[in-house]
Write a protein that holds these residues in place. Structure first.
Motif: not given
Length: 537
Positions: A423-444
């Motif tokens: 994710l950190g590299e995607i933010k840097a690649l896109l220049g979008r620090p706002e990505l990832g302010e919310s997170l969905f997590y499902f576990t079983h």
């Protein structure tokens, strides 16, 4: 029924992975209880039988008929070679290693990020996870100590420390010998009220006791003997060495080893797959032009905005439960089966619907936890940090909640080949620090159900988990009851108490609406609470 030897073989493998009789060639993998972790076992066992496909293929073509045809149409490729010890090190770094280190390799991007957030303010206990298990169990303490020692010997992650500055790149060092993990305390002489107070104090003390990333161990176990038939087990670890599946795997394996030692039985060998294999996969993904293009194309043209809040030195996490009907799990399983969709896709649809409300737009961006475990025969058995928070972009449009679930599955299937791009590299690649302010997590964590077969009964679980995400929507299936649970974890400084309560209410109402009217237009779902509707009028 299978028509060819290959179909018969794969049908048998699917049945074995899902612990059910062999399946028909048009049965849907996810209808039968398949999920992303079970997909690893399916892909790896099929590959050993000469039928090769990927986890992404399982999502897009989830039947025996489709997968056999797909595998047959592809040119054969040589098996991937396992990464050898020290293979990712520069020669001058190898010469600096001491005699006690048996392997070393770079850190993953997420490991570095977790260490950064944890070291920035250790008192906040971010990425320092603590779980307290009240268990009905009467152990032979000497045998349990030996089981804990064997657990350390079996898994590199439990013999790993981090060195960020002594080598040309930050490295994780796998030591030949580990440290003692297990501390045992007898509190049987205390009254029940005194025991509860002692356990709570131990939990708080462990939460406030930071790890030194340069020293072993980075995981601690404390067993408190409460009476002749029950114990309290406190498990604490730095999240940079293990993920959620791994901590349940370790708990299950600890008691499996205990019972094997007690009965003089042999135990399976440790996994051949190593965490360094994942590091190599992540680095290959970072170097992949196809992966870079995928993330650039996914967010191309999406309006950019400023991040929600600047980084703070301290993040206090507040967790609120989400109201979930008692029969929600059964109804969701039935709904998933009726529409040949994973249960997870319906829960992600709920999250997307709430994100649309909070953002005021049908064009939603959020992040989802994905597993990057190697697709090898024992990729589901190796311990380490294999998760990544991958960003999603979804245009909700018209349609029903079922349509949203189909959209959610399609998005996940598309990103799976590129899920190891951090994710950190995607933010840097896109220049979008706002990505990832919310997170969905499902576990079983269905492997925990095996504890019952070992005579272990979990009476109560008290967790502490804190991340650097301002808002996390957690959904999980209880491995013992299959009951669905949900919670919302928010940054105390980013969201006030009324706002937190409202957000938890949005999730509860979105889930209820999905169960009541899955085929009704999702735009008709009213997620606002009575207080907000009154204000609106």
């Amino acid at each position: 029924a299978p028509r060819t030897p290959q179909e018969a073989l794969l049908a048998e493998i699917v049945g074995r992975v899902l612990a059910r009789p062999p399946v028909a060639i048009d049965d849907h993998f996810f209808d039968l209880g398949g999920d992303s972790i079970r997909s690893i076992a399916l892909v790896s066992q099929a590959a050993e039988a000469g039928i090769r496909f990927s986890i992404a293929d399982v999502f897009s073509q989830p039947t025996v008929r489709q997968l056999v045809a797909l595998a047959a149409a592809r040119p054969s490729q040589p098996d991937a070679q396992a990464v050898q010890p020290l293979a990712m090190l520069a020669e001058h770094d190898r010469l600096l290693l001491g005699d006690t280190v048996q392997d070393a390799y770079p850190l993953s991007t997420l490991q570095l990020a977790m260490i950064y957030h944890n070291e920035r303010d250790p008192s906040a206990a971010i990425y320092h996870d603590v779980f307290s298990y009240h268990i009905r169990f009467a152990p032979d303490l000497a045998v349990l100590r030996e089981a804990a020692r064997q657990l350390v010997a079996r898994h590199d992650a439990l013999r790993t420390s981090f060195d960020l500055s002594s080598y040309s790149v930050p490295l994780q060092l796998v030591h030949a010998d580990g440290a003692e993990l297990l501390e045992i305390v007898d509190i049987a002489q205390l009254t029940e009220a005194q025991q509860e107070a002692y356990v709570l104090q131990a939990f708080q003390q462990e939460k406030a006791r930071p790890f030194d990333i340069g020293r072993l161990p980075l995981m601690r176990l404390k067993l408190m003997v409460r009476d002749a038939g029950s114990v309290q087990l406190l498990m604490s670890f730095h999240h940079a060495i293990i993920d959620g599946w791994s901590d349940v795997l370790l708990l299950t394996e600890l008691f499996t080893l205990y019972h094997a030692l007690l009965r003089g039985e042999a135990v399976p060998p440790p996994p051949r797959t190593r965490y360094r294999d994942f590091i190599a996969l992540e680095r290959a993904t970072l170097a992949s032009p196809a992966a870079r293009d995928y993330w650039l194309d996914t967010f191309d043209g999406m309006p950019q905005r400023a991040p929600q809040a600047a980084q703070r030195e301290r993040r206090n996490v507040v967790v609120l439960p989400v109201a979930v009907p008692a029969d929600a799990s059964a109804r969701l399983h039935a709904l998933a089966g009726a529409h040949s969709l994973p249960l997870k896709s319906f829960l992600l649809a709920v999250h997307l619907k709430v994100m649309a409300l909070l953002s005021g737009s049908d064009e939603v961006s959020t992040a989802m936890v994905a597993s990057g475990r190697p697709e090898t025969a024992d990729g589901d058995k190796v311990v380490g940090l294999f998760i990544n928070s991958v960003p999603l972009r979804a245009a909700l449009g018209e349609g029903s909640f079922v349509d949203l679930a189909r959209l959610a599955m399609r998005i996940e299937a598309d990103l799976l080949p590129h899920r190891r791009f951090p994710l950190g590299e995607i933010k840097a690649l896109l220049g979008r620090p706002e990505l990832g302010e919310s997170l969905f997590y499902f576990t079983h964590y269905h492997i925990a159900a095996g504890l019952r077969e070992l005579g272990i009964e979990l009476l109560r679980l008290t967790p502490h988990e804190a991340s650097s995400f301002p808002l996390v929507a957690n959904f999980w299936l209880d491995p013992f009851s299959s009951q669905l649970h949900a919670s919302v974890a928010t940054d105390e400084d980013a969201y006030g108490e009324p706002q937190r309560q409202r957000i938890a209410g949005y999730y509860g109402r979105a889930l209820a609406r999905l169960l009541e009217a899955p085929l009704a237009p999702h735009r008709e779902a009213q997620l606002l609470g009575a207080d907000e509707l009154t204000l609106d009028r």
